[in-house]
Scaffold this active site. Structure first.
Site, PDB file in Angstrom:
ATOM      1  N   ARG A  71      19.821  52.601  35.979  1.00 34.02           N
ATOM      2  CA  ARG A  71      18.466  52.111  36.224  1.00 34.02           C
ATOM      3  C   ARG A  71      17.663  53.053  37.100  1.00 34.02           C
ATOM      4  NH1 ARG A  71      18.104  46.316  35.359  1.00 34.02           N
ATOM      5  NH2 ARG A  71      20.330  46.356  35.005  1.00 34.02           N
ATOM      6  N   LYS A 180      37.961  47.064  33.382  1.00 36.04           N
ATOM      7  CA  LYS A 180      38.381  45.707  33.725  1.00 36.04           C
ATOM      8  C   LYS A 180      37.437  45.156  34.779  1.00 36.04           C
ATOM      9  CE  LYS A 180      40.475  44.997  37.375  1.00 36.04           C
ATOM     10  NZ  LYS A 180      39.938  45.511  38.638  1.00 36.04           N
ATOM     11  N   HIS A 210      43.621  51.132  34.845  1.00 35.27           N
ATOM     12  CA  HIS A 210      44.036  52.464  35.326  1.00 35.27           C
ATOM     13  C   HIS A 210      45.494  52.495  35.779  1.00 35.27           C
ATOM     14  CE1 HIS A 210      43.018  50.850  39.308  1.00 35.27           C
ATOM     15  NE2 HIS A 210      43.755  51.814  39.808  1.00 35.27           N
ATOM     16  N   LYS A 214      48.826  55.695  35.635  1.00 27.94           N
ATOM     17  CA  LYS A 214      49.575  56.244  36.775  1.00 27.94           C
ATOM     18  C   LYS A 214      50.879  56.846  36.271  1.00 27.94           C
ATOM     19  CE  LYS A 214      47.768  53.033  40.266  1.00 27.94           C
ATOM     20  NZ  LYS A 214      47.025  53.871  41.198  1.00 27.94           N
ATOM     21  N   ASP A 267      41.141  40.126  39.834  1.00 28.94           N
ATOM     22  CA  ASP A 267      40.919  41.529  40.186  1.00 28.94           C
ATOM     23  C   ASP A 267      42.178  42.384  39.982  1.00 28.94           C
ATOM     24  OD1 ASP A 267      39.426  43.696  41.296  1.00 28.94           O
ATOM     25  OD2 ASP A 267      40.503  43.437  43.186  1.00 28.94           O
ATOM     26  N   HIS A 272      46.489  44.616  36.492  1.00 33.51           N
ATOM     27  CA  HIS A 272      47.464  45.601  36.983  1.00 33.51           C
ATOM     28  C   HIS A 272      48.882  45.020  37.078  1.00 33.51           C
ATOM     29  CE1 HIS A 272      43.871  47.704  37.607  1.00 33.51           C
ATOM     30  NE2 HIS A 272      43.658  47.432  38.874  1.00 33.51           N
ATOM     31  N   LYS A 342      44.914  41.553  49.681  1.00 31.99           N
ATOM     32  CA  LYS A 342      44.036  42.430  50.467  1.00 31.99           C
ATOM     33  C   LYS A 342      44.372  42.219  51.936  1.00 31.99           C
ATOM     34  CE  LYS A 342      41.081  43.638  47.067  1.00 31.99           C
ATOM     35  NZ  LYS A 342      40.976  45.023  46.586  1.00 31.99           N
TER      36      LYS A 342
HETATM   37  C1  BG6 Z   1      40.971  47.970  41.170  1.00 35.30           C
HETATM   38  C2  BG6 Z   1      40.612  46.711  41.911  1.00 35.30           C
HETATM   39  O1  BG6 Z   1      41.086  47.725  39.794  1.00 35.30           O
HETATM   40  O2  BG6 Z   1      42.205  48.466  41.651  1.00 35.30           O
HETATM   41  C3  BG6 Z   1      40.528  46.987  43.403  1.00 35.30           C
HETATM   42  O3  BG6 Z   1      39.359  46.238  41.445  1.00 35.30           O
HETATM   43  C4  BG6 Z   1      41.812  47.616  43.883  1.00 35.30           C
HETATM   44  O4  BG6 Z   1      40.272  45.797  44.146  1.00 35.30           O
HETATM   45  C5  BG6 Z   1      42.191  48.820  43.020  1.00 35.30           C
HETATM   46  O5  BG6 Z   1      41.604  48.049  45.222  1.00 35.30           O
HETATM   47  C6  BG6 Z   1      43.562  49.332  43.366  1.00 35.30           C
HETATM   48  O6  BG6 Z   1      43.786  50.541  42.667  1.00 35.30           O
HETATM   49  P1  BG6 Z   1      44.774  51.645  43.257  1.00 35.30           P
HETATM   50  O7  BG6 Z   1      44.846  52.679  42.189  1.00 35.30           O
HETATM   51  O8  BG6 Z   1      44.171  52.119  44.541  1.00 35.30           O
HETATM   52  O9  BG6 Z   1      46.065  50.925  43.496  1.00 35.30           O
END
Ligand code: BG6
Length: 492
Positions: A71, A180, A210, A214, A267, A272, A342
């Protein structure tokens, strides 16, 4: 650099033979990469740094063009300058950066405006001509998920999603990477999938998690299936329990608007952690909690409800621990304990496989303490590597058995840390390899599982939202979850 403690399998830094990428990689295609949400957090923190590293390693085709779309009214020079500031240290002033910056462009536009997409189409055609790109397109949706619907509809309406015929490998291709969380629950994920499919064919869709990119996650399969001593042990006859932890010391940071509406279950847990598990599963016991004020690494930090942008009455969980049973022959009877949170004391992602003790403890009769279980720890991050603990006779006249450890560190064995996950995944998408991306049915299955939990949390007899002080390992109820089976969390 030497391994921090333990017995390294290879103590001398070795040259990693796999780093000669030309041995293993196909040539990448020149293409236009369009990043929607180009001024956002993900682009700054992950995408541009990953694309820059790929360019430095000469893994991006030199004619590639990267077009930021968002934007904000910026021109390409201002965008390049903003991106340069995201690159660490002196790298931002290097000739490599200058070369990379020459491939960066910017197109301002509102995601709901069909005309902005027609204008984008014209920019892309111009770049094709100028840089000799044969019409290949890679669209990256790096925006909040609430923007996906408008983006997909307008990409389709502007005719940007054309599909290459599968039989003609030389025809230009068009692919989309979707970040995601893919939906908010099963219903919205299905709706989003239907929308995606109204514009793109499944073979053009790359749903990214992601974690799959890894190196350490990819190595789980290699480790298990290509080592004759471990594969036979990978079942309920030898494994007593499995623990999967994704711990973070950071709080909600600047992402309250996104996080508060989803919580850690959406999240991290739905994506993950499910990727680390990916089996037929039944949730048994779940603990959910939210952090209150505390201290992380000696620094006082506020509670979740005091974080900027968070509703002071928020019921969103920032911690989740669960016991999951895997409903198949191989894993029947082996509890899988999962935890993610967290504001825990440190950042660490690990899978611990705890083996059964021998049925008869021979040395117990000679006065030894109870045996400690063999634990195989797959360290996903940080200190990426694998360790195995086993009992050994401590030197001396008396018979004492102490646990010792064999350690493998990526850094010591391969001379460098594993590459960033986004590098690998961006490259794979360019090469048309979707192995490390989630297919439609996989995402829907993961939601089906998580929906069961979320629905239970909405019911009248939902479990209470517990609290834990920031900087601790979660509420005591998470320990009790394991104590029922005489188990405990292995320290990270
Ligand atoms: C993200 C989440 O997908 O992954 C975040 O939205 C999280 O909240 C992050 O901190 C963690 O990724 P990594 O690669 O640092 O473990």
């Amino acid at each position: 650099m030497s391994a921090p403690g333990g017995l390294a399998l290879t103590s001398e830094p070795a040259v990693n033979p796999l780093r000669d990428e030309s041995l293993t990689l196909k040539a990448t295609d020149p293409c236009c990469i369009v990043v929607f949400g180009a001024t956002g957090d993900l682009t700054h923190r992950k995408l541009i740094p990953a694309l820059f590293r790929l360019s430095k390693q000469k893994l991006l085709h030199p004619r590639t063009a990267i077009v930021g779309f968002a934007r904000r009214q910026l021109d390409s020079d201002a965008f390049r300058e903003e991106m340069r500031r995201t690159v660490p240290g002196s790298d931002g002033a290097s000739p490599e950066w200058e070369r990379f910056a020459g491939s960066l462009f910017y197109q301002p536009g509102v995601f709901e405006d069909p005309e902005a997409f027609r204008a984008l189409g014209r920019v892309l055609t111009g770049l094709d001509e100028k840089r000799g790109i044969p019409g290949n397109r890679l669209f990256y949706l790096a925006t909040p998920p609430s923007e996906y619907a408008a983006l997909l509809a307008n990409i389709g309406a502007a005719g940007l999603a054309r599909r290459a015929s599968r039989s003609d490998a030389s025809a230009p291709w068009s692919r989309v990477i979707i970040e995601k969380p893919f939906g908010h629950d099963l219903k919205s994920a299905r709706k989003l999938n239907a929308l995606v499919h109204s514009v793109f064919h499944e073979s053009q869709v790359y749903r990214i998690d992601h974690y799959l990119g890894k190196e350490t996650v990819q190595n789980i399969l290699v480790f298990r299936l290509s080592n004759g001593i471990f594969e036979p042990l990978w079942n309920n006859r030898y494994v007593e329990q499995v623990q999967i932890s994704v711990a973070e010391s950071v709080g909600v940071e600047t992402r309250a608007a996104y996080f508060d509406s989803g919580g850690i279950s959406r999240d991290i847990f739905q994506n993950h952690m499910m990727q680390l598990l990916t089996l037929t599963i039944v949730a048994r016991d779940i603990v959910r909690a939210q952090y209150v004020a505390g201290a992380v690494g000696g620094t006082p930090v506020p509670g979740y409800r005091e974080e900027p942008g968070v509703d002071p009455r928020s019921q969103t969980e920032t911690y989740l621990a669960a016991r999951i049973d895997v409903d198949n022959w191989r894993w029947s009877g082996v509890p899988f304990y999962l935890r993610t949170g967290k504001r825990l004391p440190k950042r660490a992602t690990e899978i611990a496989i705890v083996f059964r003790n021998p049925p008869y403890e021979l040395f117990r009769s000679a006065g030894c303490d109870a045996l400690q279980a063999n634990v195989l720890r797959l360290r996903i991050q940080p200190d990426e590597g694998i360790s195995l603990s086993f009992g050994s006779k401590s030197p001396g006249q008396a018979l004492h058995i102490d646990p010792v450890q064999m350690d493998f560190y990526y850094l010591t064995s391969f001379g460098q840390d594993p590459p960033d996950a986004y590098e690998r995944l961006l490259l794979d998408c360019n090469l048309g390899d979707s192995t490390l991306f989630a297919r439609r049915d996989e995402v829907e299955l993961a939601w089906e599982f998580v929906d069961g939990i979320l629905n239970a949390w909405r019911s009248d007899n939902r479990p209470p939202l517990l609290t834990y002080p920031a900087g601790t390992w979660g509420p005591p109820e998470a320990d009790e979850l394991l104590q029922r089976n005489h188990h405990h969390w292995y320290p990270l």
